[in-house]
Every structure is written in structure tokens, then in C-alpha cells.
Design an enzyme around this catalytic site. Structure first.
Site, PDB file in Angstrom:
ATOM      1  CG  ASP A   1      -1.786   1.173   1.370  1.00 22.57           C
ATOM      2  OD1 ASP A   1      -1.624   2.134   0.591  1.00 22.57           O
ATOM      3  OD2 ASP A   1      -2.670   1.157   2.252  1.00 22.57           O
TER       4      ASP A   1
ATOM      5  CG  ASN B   1       4.638   7.636   1.474  1.00 27.40           C
ATOM      6  OD1 ASN B   1       5.142   8.413   2.283  1.00 27.40           O
ATOM      7  ND2 ASN B   1       3.653   6.808   1.791  1.00 27.40           N
TER       8      ASN B   1
ATOM      9  N   GLY C   1       8.903  11.439  -2.605  1.00 28.79           N
ATOM     10  CA  GLY C   1      10.107  11.287  -1.786  1.00 28.79           C
ATOM     11  C   GLY C   1      11.031  10.233  -2.380  1.00 28.79           C
TER      12      GLY C   1
ATOM     13  CE1 TYR D   1      -9.568   9.276  -8.523  1.00 27.40           C
ATOM     14  CE2 TYR D   1     -10.975  10.681  -9.865  1.00 27.40           C
ATOM     15  CZ  TYR D   1      -9.946   9.778  -9.766  1.00 27.40           C
ATOM     16  OH  TYR D   1      -9.289   9.358 -10.906  1.00 27.40           O
TER      17      TYR D   1
END
Ligand code: UDP
Length: 329
Positions: free
Chosen positions: A59, A102, A105, A148
């Protein structure tokens, strides 16, 4: 020569799986990632035997680690149908926001170029038609689609910030309604809904009076546009979609003709905040990428219908292959 390495999130989904195929065809080392909430391993089953494909069940809303170098990241993980947003709103928000953070990064850390899958939903219920990239949109942040739309708007902002502040090479594709093989049969979107209904011998459920419009792009055209944008040097958003606009009522009639069934169209309530019109202005894609769609709707629909017909009969009657209830954290 060593293969270039690409990470594709949402790899088991509709678009992600087609992107995996495309990059395998271009002889990349492809790392697919998916948490399989809405994705389905069947879409990429054929790739597991290849030495230049690997898969991580992960995930992306949680810290993402990938060993080795990465040349490109394609962030295509997200629920993408209005029914899914209703069922998994928190996950929808997290994958677009935390997941994007994430992966940006990771892109920064690896020196990789990253493309994010944005959407025509950033334009909300648009007051201009067709929608050029400069249009800022008309979005209800607290409506059912807000989870969304706002995640995707945040995603664009975060991506631009990494681009300007950290110098990460980024690309933003705004994807309009797309169809083709591997769409999830029961995700509630109009094309699988209509084809599923026709194959089950049910009437086709048109929401509202069916006068709302959409413009449907065949998946191969979309993938080509995404590939070209990723390889370009253009960091601002680019619409990719097919400008051939049609009302949902006409679309239903086309599906009845295509499937050769005698079903009728029946009217149902219009979902909240359902956009009344949608059509991409693709001037930028034409000028910057030399791209435009090649597959007309009649041809694309034939291929897509053949795909749905080839699925096991039971699939037609499963309401959905997933129980989403445990995911809303
Ligand atoms: N729609 C419909 N019947 C259905 C499913 C959808 O009339 O069974 C309509 C929906 O209200 C919208 C359009 O078809 O106006 C496209 O819906 P979809 O969920 O595919 O995607 P959207 O473009 O709204 O994100």
C-alpha cells in the site's frame, strides 16, 4: 546494456496493467506495486513468468521502499470510479495524498522522473466546455466525489511543489474517461455497467435524463499519450482524452446496438455532483506531444465488448469481487 527500471503503482489495475505491458514491450525492468484493493492480479498474471517483471504487494500510503536504481515512477494507484469513492473514501484520499508524497520522496531519493495520474475530475462539474488545462475547475470539496477530486488536486499541488522546490522531474497527465479491456466489470462505471446489464439481459440504467456528456478514449490511445508525456520535458498538466463527446443516452443506445440485445434504457436518479458535460481540449497534447487519439469509439467498443464477453459467466453475476469494509482506515 542494463535495462532502465520503472516503478508502476496500481500495476494490477486497469491502466496500471496496460502500462506494465507497454514498458515490458519497451524492454524495461518493470516493478509493479499494488495493494489489490481494487486491482486484480489476473490483469498482470501473464507478466509473472518474465525475468524483467517483479511485483510488490504494498500500500503506497505507507512508506515505500524499492531497492536499486529507478529511472521512472508512474503513480497510477487509486480507486477511480464514483462507486469506489463512496465505498472507500478514506483510502481514496490517502493514496492520492500520502501515497503521492511517499512516491515523490522516493523519486527525489532515486533521482527518478515521476508522472502522476491526475484526472478530468480536477475540473469538477465544469462551466466551460471543452476543458483546457488552464481552467481551474468547479469542485465541491465536501460532496461524495470530493474525496477523489480533492486528493487529485492536492496531488497536483504536491507534485508541482516537489518540482519547483526540490527540482524533481515531474509530469502530470489529466486523464479523461477511458475504456477498454480489463476495466472492472462491477465498478459502477458507465461502460462496464451498460455492457454487464446487456449481457445479463437487464435494462440499461441511465442516470438522470441521460443528457450529460462524456468523451470516451480507448485505452491504447491513452497509454501512448502517457508514454509520450513521460518522455517529454513538459512539467505542467496535459489533458489526454478523446474529444469525441456524446450524451450518456446516446451511449446507451450505442451499447444496445453493439450487443444486439433488445434491452431498453431506464432512467434512474442522477448521482450527486455528477458533471453535466466533459470533453478534453487536447490542443496541448497535439502541439507538445504530437499526440491525438487514433481509435474511434465503434472500433474500441467492439474490442472491449469482446473482452467482457470472454469473461467467465459467473463474473457477470458477482456484485463485486471485493469486500471493501475493512479498508476504511
Ligand atoms: N451512468 C449512468 N448509468 C450507470 C453508470 C453511470 O447513466 O449505470 C452515468 C453517470 O451518471 C455519469 C456517466 O454515466 O454521468 C459516466 O459515469 P462514470 O461513473 O462512468 O464516470 P464519471 O465520468 O462520472 O466519473
Amino acid at each position: 546494456m542494463e535495462r532502465k527500471r520503472v516503478l508502476i503503482t496500481g500495476a494490477a489495475g486497469f491502466l496500471g496493467s496496460h502500462l506494465c505491458d507497454r514498458f515490458i514491450k519497451e524492454d524495461y525492468h518493470v516493478i509493479g506495486m499494488d495493494n489489490l484493493i481494487t486491482g486484480d492480479l489476473q490483469n498482470i498474471e501473464h507478466l509473472f513468468k518474465l525475468e524483467n517483471f517483479e511485483f510488490y504487494h504494498h500500500d503506497v500510503s505507507k512508506f515505500v521502499y524499492v531497492p536499486g536504481k529507478l529511472d521512472y515512477i508512474l503513480h497510477f494507484a487509486s480507486p477511480a470510479s464514483p462507486i469506489d469513492y463512496l465505498k472507500i473514501p478514506i483510502q481514496t484520499l490517502k493514496v492520492g495524498s500520502l501515497g503521492t508524497h511517499n512516491l515523490l520522496g522516493l523519486a527525489r531519493n532515486k533521482g527518478a522522473r515521476m508522472i502522476i495520474a491526475s484526472t478530468s475530475e480536477v475540473y469538477g462539474d465544469p462551466s466551460v466546455n471543452p476543458q483546457p488545462e488552464e481552467y481551474w475547475g468547479n469542485v465541491n470539496p465536501v460532496g461524495p466525489r470530493g474525496v477523489y477530486d480533492e486528493a487529485k488536486r492536492f496531488q497536483e499541488a504536491m507534485t508541482m511543489a516537489y518540482h519547483t522546490f526540490h527540482g524533481v522531474e515531474t509530469r502530470i497527465v489529466r486523464i479523461f474517461n477511458t475504456y477498454g479491456p480489463r476495466m472492472r466489470l462491477n465498478d459502477g462505471r458507465v461502460l462496464p455497467a451498460f455492457i454487464g446489464q446487456a449481457l445479463r439481459g437487464e435494462d440499461l440504467t441511465v442516470f438522470g435524463d441521460g443528457s450529460q456528456t462524456r468523451s470516451f478514449c480507448y485505452v491504447d490511445d491513452l497509454i501512448e499519450g502517457i508514454y509520450r508525456l513521460l518522455m517529454s520535458d513538459y512539467a505542467l498538466p496535459v489533458n489526454i482524452g478523446n474529444p469525441d463527446e456524446i450524451t450518456i443516452k446516446q451511449f446507451g443506445e450505442e451499447i444496445i446496438k453493439l450487443t444486439g440485445t433488445n434491452q431498453k434504457l431506464v432512467l434512474r436518479d442522477l448521482p450527486v455532483d455528477d458533471p453535466k458535460q466533459r470533453r478534453p481540449d487536447i490542443t496541448k497534447a497535439r502541439e507538445i506531444l504530437g499526440w491525438e487519439p487514433k481509435v474511434n469509439r465503434a472500433d474500441g467498443l467492439k474490442i472491449t465488448y469482446a473482452y467482457f464477453k470472454s469473461l467467465p459467466k459467473e463474473a457477470l453475476f458477482n456484485k463485486d469481487h471485493k469486500d471493501f469494509t475493512t479498508y476504511n482506515r
